[in-house]
Enzyme design. Structure first.
Site, short mmCIF file in Angstrom:
data_model
loop_
_atom_site.label_atom_id
_atom_site.label_comp_id
_atom_site.label_asym_id
_atom_site.label_seq_id
_atom_site.Cartn_x
_atom_site.Cartn_y
_atom_site.Cartn_z
N THR A 11 -7.14 6.00 2.05
CA THR A 11 -8.21 6.97 2.80
C THR A 11 -7.87 8.50 2.80
OG1 THR A 11 -8.58 5.16 4.37
CG2 THR A 11 -8.88 7.47 5.04
N THR A 89 -2.99 3.56 4.55
CA THR A 89 -2.17 3.37 5.47
C THR A 89 -1.84 1.85 5.99
OG1 THR A 89 -4.01 3.35 7.13
CG2 THR A 89 -2.78 5.22 6.84
N ASP A 90 -2.95 0.91 5.19
CA ASP A 90 -2.88 -0.57 5.49
C ASP A 90 -1.68 -1.24 5.10
OD1 ASP A 90 -5.38 -0.21 6.57
OD2 ASP A 90 -6.24 -1.07 4.84
N1 ASP Z 1 -7.87 0.91 3.85
C1 ASP Z 1 -7.21 2.23 3.60
C2 ASP Z 1 -6.02 1.94 2.92
O1 ASP Z 1 -5.35 1.38 3.28
C3 ASP Z 1 -6.83 2.28 4.87
C4 ASP Z 1 -6.11 3.67 4.93
O2 ASP Z 1 -6.00 4.37 3.90
O3 ASP Z 1 -5.62 4.21 5.98
O4 ASP Z 1 -6.30 2.12 1.47
#
Ligand code: ASP
Length: 329
Positions: A11, A89-90
């Site tokens: 993200t 973050t995932d």
């Molecule tokens: N879906 C995203 C990822 O992990 C979420 C994020 O970056 O916070 O790539």
């Protein structure tokens, strides 16, 4: 003095295909991320930017992460003071822990990301990148292993978890709290957990060939998904109820599996340890340990899975796996 920055996507690097368009996809380069951060120039350490990957973090893999850690280690050998990795973050709680298990350097390796993409009001990527760079440049952050700097908090990779699907305060270390904070841009560490020796380097081909499974225990679980698992997987992590309990019907299924593959018992609660000698019913922690399950201690199921896969890929036997979980769990 320089900081190496590896960008992997997520993200923090996402935008629409056209201006203001949704949905967002990974589009921004490391140079774009750096350009969006006021204050980075005042860091006193130039950023050496490497665009390593551009993927949602769901598409990261052990193999990809191990390559990034090797490149980060090379950057330190070549003189970098510290390293920052940006990613989604995932899966960050798993990737940072994987990196922590194999990071041999005193130099900080700091993971960060963002919950709000750069097109949104209050995007948190620039502040998180600045925080991570400050931690990576800080002499105080040396010898702490891999760190996660998000929301002006500094977490140990071994304890941090993603605890909320959308909040910018999603990262927390439920068992320990953050190691420190960024206060007016200064790294303020409150505690220094002892460093554990890095695991030996893993052969990527063996890692690819090593497969482990996670089974989350649920009400009335009879374990049908575990049928024939020992033929398909080299190890199993069980996310049990509470302090490490399963329905009594599942206990014999798990003992049969534990005869063939290592089975590690963790808690599905998200915090706290699996107990060792409190409850005595069939399916309790004492019963399952007697049946050959290994105690995952304070490791949550996801981190236990990472440790188990690395150990199995390195050829560790049951005793070595038990010993490693006693040390890390
Ligand atoms: N879906 C995203 C990822 O992990 C979420 C994020 O970056 O916070 O790539």
């Amino acid at each position: 003095m320089s900081i190496a920055l590896f960008t992997l996507g997520g993200t923090i690097a996402m935008a629409g295909v056209g201006p203001g368009e949704r949905p967002v996809v990974t589009r921004l380069t490391g140079a774009d991320l750096v350009a969006a951060v006021p204050g980075l120039a005042g860091l006193g350490a130039p950023l050496d930017v490497r665009d390593a990957l551009a993927v949602p973090s769901a598409d990261l893999s052990y193999r990809r992460l191990i390559d990034v850690v090797a490149a980060a280690a090379q950057a330190v050998t070549d003189g970098a003071t510290g390293v920052v990795v940006t990613q989604g973050t995932d899966t960050l709680e798993e990737t940072a822990f994987l990196a922590d298990l194999i990071w041999p350097h005193a130099a900080p390796l700091v993971f960060t990301g963002a919950m709000r993409n750069p097109t949104l009001a209050g995007a948190d990527g620039p502040a998180n990148l600045l925080a991570a760079a400050r931690v990576a440049a800080s002499p105080d952050a040396r010898d702490l292993g891999v760190l996660v700097a998000v929301n002006d908090q500094i977490h140990a990779a071994r304890w941090v978890r993603k605890t909320h699907s959308t909040s910018t305060a999603t990262f927390a270390s439920p068992n320990a709290g953050p190691l420190g904070h960024l206060v007016e841009g200064r790294v303020r560490l409150l505690t220094r957990p002892p460093r554990r020796p890095a695991l030996p380097p893993v052969d990527p081909a063996r890692l690819d060939a090593t497969r482990v499974a996670l089974h989350t225990v649920t009400l009335d679980d009879d374990g049908w998904q575990l049928d024939g698992l020992a033929e398909r997987r080299h190890g199993l992590v069980v996310a049990g109820f509470g302090v490490g309990h399963v329905p009594s019907a599942l206990a014999p299924v798990l003992s049969a599996l534990a005869e063939g593959i290592p089975v590690v018992l963790t808690s599905r609660t998200g915090a706290g340890a699996v107990l060792r000698h409190t409850y005595g019913a069939v399916g309790s922690e004492t019963d399952l340990q007697r049946r050959g399950l290994l105690n995952g201690g304070l490791l949550d199921p996801y981190k236990a899975l990472v440790l188990l896969r690395l150990l199995l890929a390195a050829g560790a036997d049951r005793d070595a796996i038990a010993e490693a979980f006693a040390r890390h769990g």
